[in-house]
Design an enzyme around this catalytic site. Structure first.
Site, PDB file in Angstrom:
ATOM      1  N   LYS A 164      23.550 -32.587  32.880  1.00 50.56           N
ATOM      2  CA  LYS A 164      24.577 -31.781  32.184  1.00 50.56           C
ATOM      3  C   LYS A 164      24.457 -31.958  30.679  1.00 50.56           C
ATOM      4  CE  LYS A 164      27.489 -35.187  30.671  1.00 50.56           C
ATOM      5  NZ  LYS A 164      27.386 -35.671  29.378  1.00 50.56           N
ATOM      6  N   ASP A 197      31.959 -38.798  34.987  1.00 48.94           N
ATOM      7  CA  ASP A 197      31.190 -37.551  35.068  1.00 48.94           C
ATOM      8  C   ASP A 197      30.782 -37.187  36.496  1.00 48.94           C
ATOM      9  OD1 ASP A 197      31.209 -37.047  32.356  1.00 48.94           O
ATOM     10  OD2 ASP A 197      29.293 -38.051  31.985  1.00 48.94           O
TER      11      ASP A 197
HETATM   12  O1  C5P Z   1      33.355 -43.520  33.489  1.00 49.37           O
HETATM   13  P1  C5P Z   1      32.080 -44.044  32.909  1.00 49.37           P
HETATM   14  O2  C5P Z   1      31.616 -45.312  33.580  1.00 49.37           O
HETATM   15  O3  C5P Z   1      31.005 -43.015  32.821  1.00 49.37           O
HETATM   16  O4  C5P Z   1      32.409 -44.432  31.409  1.00 49.37           O
HETATM   17  C1  C5P Z   1      31.585 -45.246  30.618  1.00 49.37           C
HETATM   18  C2  C5P Z   1      32.397 -45.831  29.454  1.00 49.37           C
HETATM   19  O5  C5P Z   1      32.789 -44.783  28.567  1.00 49.37           O
HETATM   20  C3  C5P Z   1      33.701 -46.475  29.894  1.00 49.37           C
HETATM   21  O6  C5P Z   1      33.507 -47.833  30.167  1.00 49.37           O
HETATM   22  C4  C5P Z   1      34.591 -46.288  28.703  1.00 49.37           C
HETATM   23  O7  C5P Z   1      34.335 -47.289  27.759  1.00 49.37           O
HETATM   24  C5  C5P Z   1      34.106 -44.976  28.089  1.00 49.37           C
HETATM   25  N1  C5P Z   1      34.947 -43.817  28.469  1.00 49.37           N
HETATM   26  C6  C5P Z   1      36.207 -43.668  27.897  1.00 49.37           C
HETATM   27  N2  C5P Z   1      36.979 -42.602  28.264  1.00 49.37           N
HETATM   28  C7  C5P Z   1      36.532 -41.693  29.161  1.00 49.37           C
HETATM   29  C8  C5P Z   1      35.247 -41.828  29.746  1.00 49.37           C
HETATM   30  C9  C5P Z   1      34.476 -42.911  29.383  1.00 49.37           C
HETATM   31  O8  C5P Z   1      36.633 -44.479  27.069  1.00 49.37           O
HETATM   32  N3  C5P Z   1      37.317 -40.674  29.486  1.00 49.37           N
END
Ligand code: C5P
Length: 317
Positions: free
Chosen positions: A11, A141
């Site tokens: 994406k 995601d």
């Molecule tokens: O959800 P995911 O593991 O992909 O997110 C990676 C990092 O990105 C999280 O640990 C967080 O620090 C940050 N993040 C965030 N807010 C979101 C998505 C991700 O702060 N909505």
């Protein structure tokens, strides 16, 4: 059926606005996510032992529980223990085409493919929203990667609202192979630098997230106006990543001066930068020009296009 092959598209973010903090430590976001043709292939086989095994042709991809695809299989095994003991373990083979740690959701789309594939392999009959809900516990995601297409994503990124499909828009992706940006670092740095401007009131947060539905880029998507979409690209994370990574800024600047480029932006937390173009011919020409201007072997360039789907079955045996 004992085996499935699935395609797992990457994406790009056409829009990423950071609105505020969430009680769970994540950020409240308003995004527009777009599936692209660049995809990994995932093969899933049932095996007689009750283990989860991952094979990947890319040496830097972990094959243990650090791989989100492994975590997806583990989640399915714990959620559906009867099916797990009936069908046995899972062997997952990942053919990597999506650059890793690139802001292109490579890991998330692999995990989404594992959820979709195990649902089929074990005849669970889960709905798309059930799969998306399982995906949300793995990463922000992952739900989008199950659904795919062109989507508004709010909340942590897991609340999805589909937009009209875009598919006739070409993309050049540029990424330095050795450059990786930690998503957690990008969001943490953004909070440190711009946290004082976050919206704190719950109603105002909801209103701001809702505003994306009537924003300029959404109007351009409904109108299928590529030039207007390209003009309205936005990514708040550029404010922290571009100053820290001058190479990423350079890619963006070089893209912006190329003939045919309608708009350019960093995807997600980077470091991939993309450019939007009307035709494949123009995209190929820009790819060649980029290679000429930046003759660095570390620079990877891809021509791809927008696509209308998420995880798809290629074959089943
Ligand atoms: O959800 P995911 O593991 O992909 O997110 C990676 C990092 O990105 C999280 O640990 C967080 O620090 C940050 N993040 C965030 N807010 C979101 C998505 C991700 O702060 N909505």
């Amino acid at each position: 059926m004992r085996s499935y092959t699935l395609t797992a598209p990457a994406k790009i973010n056409l829009y990423l606005e950071i609105i505020g903090d969430r009680p769970d430590g994540y950020h409240e976001l308003a995004m527009i996510l777009q599936s692209i043709d660049l995809a990994d292939q995932i093969e899933l086989h049932s095996i007689s032992t009750d283990s989860i095994r991952i094979y990947c042709d890319h040496p830097q991809v972990p094959t243990d529980e650090n791989n989100l695809a492994y975590q997806a299989a583990e989640l399915m095994a714990t959620q559906f223990p009867e099916a797990f003991s009936k069908h046995g373990g899972i062997e997952i083979t990942i053919n990597k085409h999506i650059p890793i740690a690139a802001g292109l959701a490579g890991g998330s789309t692999n995990a989404a493919a594992v959820l979709v594939g195990i649902d089929l392999l074990w005849n669970l009959g889960l709905t798309q929203s059930e799969l998306e809900e399982l995906g949300a516990s793995l990463g922000s995601d992952v739900p989008f990667c199950v659904a795919g297409g062109t989507v508004i994503a709010t909340g942590r990124g897991e609340q999805l609202s589909p937009l009209p499909n875009l598919d006739n828009i070409y993309i050049v992706l540029a990424k330095y192979r050795s450059l990786e940006v930690s998503t957690a670092w990008a969001y943490k740095t953004y909070r440190q630098q711009f946290g004082n401007s976050y919206i704190r009131n719950t109603e105002d947060l909801a209103a701001r997230a809702a505003a994306v539905h009537s924003g300029g880029i959404v109007k351009a998507i409904f109108a299928k106006n590529t030039a207007e979409i390209a003009q309205k690209l936005h990514n708040d994370l550029e404010r922290v990543v571009l100053p820290a990574y001058p190479q990423v800024l350079q890619l963006r600047e070089v893209f912006a001066t190329q003939e045919g480029v309608l708009g350019t932006m960093m995807s997600g937390s980077g470091p991939t930068v993309f450019a939007l173009l009307e035709s494949e011919q123009q995209a190929q020409a820009v790819k060649l020009k980029m290679r000429e201007i930046i003759p660095d072997e570390d620079l990877e360039l891809f021509v791809t296009r927008m696509t209308t789907h998420g995880i798809q079955i290629v074959s089943s045996v």
